[in-house]
Design an enzyme around this catalytic site. Structure first.
Site, short mmCIF file in Angstrom:
data_model
loop_
_atom_site.label_atom_id
_atom_site.label_comp_id
_atom_site.label_asym_id
_atom_site.label_seq_id
_atom_site.Cartn_x
_atom_site.Cartn_y
_atom_site.Cartn_z
N ILE A 1 -5.47 3.37 -4.77
CA ILE A 1 -6.73 3.93 -4.25
C ILE A 1 -7.45 4.72 -5.34
CG2 ILE A 1 -7.75 5.52 -2.54
CD1 ILE A 1 -6.68 2.93 -1.29
N CYS B 1 0.85 -1.19 0.00
CA CYS B 1 0.00 0.00 0.00
C CYS B 1 0.89 1.24 0.00
CB CYS B 1 -0.84 -0.05 1.28
SG CYS B 1 -1.82 1.41 1.60
N CYS C 1 -14.29 3.96 17.83
CA CYS C 1 -13.29 3.66 18.88
C CYS C 1 -12.14 4.67 18.84
CB CYS C 1 -12.75 2.25 18.70
SG CYS C 1 -11.37 1.87 19.79
N THR D 1 0.66 3.47 2.07
CA THR D 1 1.03 3.62 3.49
C THR D 1 2.36 2.92 3.78
OG1 THR D 1 -1.25 3.87 4.21
CG2 THR D 1 0.29 3.04 5.85
N HIS E 1 5.06 5.05 2.56
CA HIS E 1 5.27 6.18 3.49
C HIS E 1 6.05 5.72 4.73
CE1 HIS E 1 3.06 9.30 1.48
NE2 HIS E 1 1.95 8.60 1.43
N CYS F 1 -16.57 2.08 22.30
CA CYS F 1 -16.63 0.61 22.27
C CYS F 1 -17.68 0.10 23.26
CB CYS F 1 -15.27 0.01 22.60
SG CYS F 1 -14.13 0.03 21.22
N ARG G 1 0.20 2.97 -14.54
CA ARG G 1 -1.05 3.05 -13.80
C ARG G 1 -2.19 3.59 -14.67
NH1 ARG G 1 1.21 5.12 -7.92
NH2 ARG G 1 1.87 3.06 -7.21
N CYS H 1 -10.29 -1.20 20.79
CA CYS H 1 -9.77 -1.46 22.14
C CYS H 1 -10.75 -2.23 23.02
CB CYS H 1 -9.38 -0.13 22.81
SG CYS H 1 -10.79 0.87 23.30
N HIS I 1 -0.85 -4.55 5.80
CA HIS I 1 -2.20 -4.53 6.38
C HIS I 1 -3.30 -4.88 5.39
CE1 HIS I 1 -1.40 -0.53 4.73
NE2 HIS I 1 -2.67 -0.56 4.39
N GLU I 2 -2.93 -5.21 4.14
CA GLU I 2 -3.94 -5.58 3.13
C GLU I 2 -3.66 -7.03 2.78
OE1 GLU I 2 -3.20 -3.00 -0.20
OE2 GLU I 2 -3.62 -1.19 0.96
ZN LIG Z 1 -3.56 0.25 2.62
ZN LIG Z 2 -12.41 1.52 21.75
#
Ligand SMILES: [Zn+2]
Ligand SMILES: [Zn+2]
Length: 342
Positions: free
Chosen positions: A177, A38, A108, A40, A43, A100, A202, A94, A64-65
């Site tokens: 994205i 990603c 959250c 991210t 970065h 939450c 792209r 959390c 994370h993907e």
């Molecule tokens: Zn991502």
């Molecule tokens: Zn929370």
């Protein structure tokens, strides 16, 4: 097991050996089958401003993907079974804050991101809360399922722009994205223009995702290029996914009266905006960041209907040992989506 990690608050990533994790109560172990790189992650590798909060969790495995099969269940992990293919919502809640306890986990205030604040998926095994797992329909394979998270961000941005059939939509930035945004806006029946800057690969991908006018601004500028393609009319919505500060004011100037400007890019510095013009034009600026949970099933359903179209976004598939080369491909914007296969 091999893992791509952020070890210190400075530029760089380290590919290193880490022990296999075991799931805590309420968690499961996922054997990662596909994980996307990603913006991210780029970065985080570059250590651009905005990621300082990661420091407390270092060293941390990023990524994370992803999608994978449930390999083991922690005590009391409910709703999933061993061997099941899942994709995982990276934002963990959390369970203790006011939101939450009031039953509103979307709000959250104590979130930690898998692959940012806790160990992620650029490795073979990752432990995640069972509640974050989302079942993948049988018709989808792991590399497509791994695209659910970024595409949920794209869909959320299109929703916030209130894109409707027949409208004109300008998308700035053809990264993964932005490509997803252009694809969903075109699927909604909008007339879509996507602008990039020297992003040849792209922009070529964009043309495979739907009836999208993909324009390269290299050596020229947005107004000149739009005029050259008969796109002088202002747009109902402009969606920025470039993270380039100058694109904000450029985009606002192309927005019609009453239009919506959605910012989905992460910006390293503040953007100057002509607020008086914004007031007189009665325009709206909306930030788009994390999609609500319900969007995940909408994305999975869309991918099940348009699997081969979505697959066009994946330009590179690499083994985990080549993860740093994958980060570099994304960095140089020479790739659509790069998928790591641990
Ligand atoms: Zn991502
Ligand atoms: Zn929370």
């Amino acid at each position: 097991m091999l893992a791509l990690r952020k070890t210190q608050p400075a530029p760089g990533l380290v590919l290193t050996d880490v022990p296999e994790p075991s799931p805590a109560p309420g968690e499961v172990l996922v054997a990662v089958e596909a994980a996307g790189i990603c913006g991210t992650d780029v970065h985080i590798a570059d250590w651009t401003a905005g990621y300082e909060s990661m420091t407390a969790g270092m060293p941390v495995t990023i990524g994370h993907e992803f999608a994978g099969r449930i390999a083991a269940l922690g005590e009391g992990a409910l709703g999933v079974s061993v061997g099941q293919l899942v994709t995982v919502r990276p934002s963990t809640v959390c369970g203790r804050c006011a939101a939450c306890t009031a039953g509103d986990p979307d709000a959250c205030t104590g979130r930690r991101g898998i692959g940012i604040g806790r160990d992620g998926a650029f490795t073979r095994l990752v432990r995640v809360p069972a509640l974050n797992c989302v079942a993948v329909p049988p018709s989808l394979d792991p590399e497509l399922a791994a695209m659910t998270e970024p595409l949920s961000v794209s869909l959320h941005a299109v929703d916030l722009a209130q894109v409707r059939a027949g409208q004109r939509v300008l998308v700035l930035g053809p990264g993964p994205i932005g490509l997803g945004i252009a694809m969903f806006a075109a699927a909604a029946g909008a007339e879509v223009v996507l602008a990039g800057h020297g992003d040849t690969t792209r922009l070529a991908v964009a043309r495979m995702l739907g009836p999208i006018l993909a324009l390269d601004l290299a050596g020229t500028d947005l107004p000149t290029t739009l005029a050259a393609h008969g796109q002088d009319e202002p747009f109902h919505a402009v969606i920025e996914a470039a993270g380039v500060t100058s694109a904000v004011q450029d985009g606002l100037l192309r927005l019609r009266k009453g239009g919506t400007f959605v910012v989905a890019g992460i910006h390293a510095r503040p953007a100057p905006i002509d607020l008086t013009r914004l007031v007189r034009m009665e325009q709206t600026i909306h930030g788009a960041y994390r999609a609500p949970i319900a969007d995940w099933s909408r994305v999975l359903a869309f991918m099940a209907r348009h699997a081969e179209t979505v697959r066009c976004m994946i330009t590179h598939r690499l083994p985990l040992k080549d993860a740093l080369a994958g980060i570099e491909l994304s960095h140089k914007r020479e790739a659509g989506k790069v998928i790591l296969l641990p």
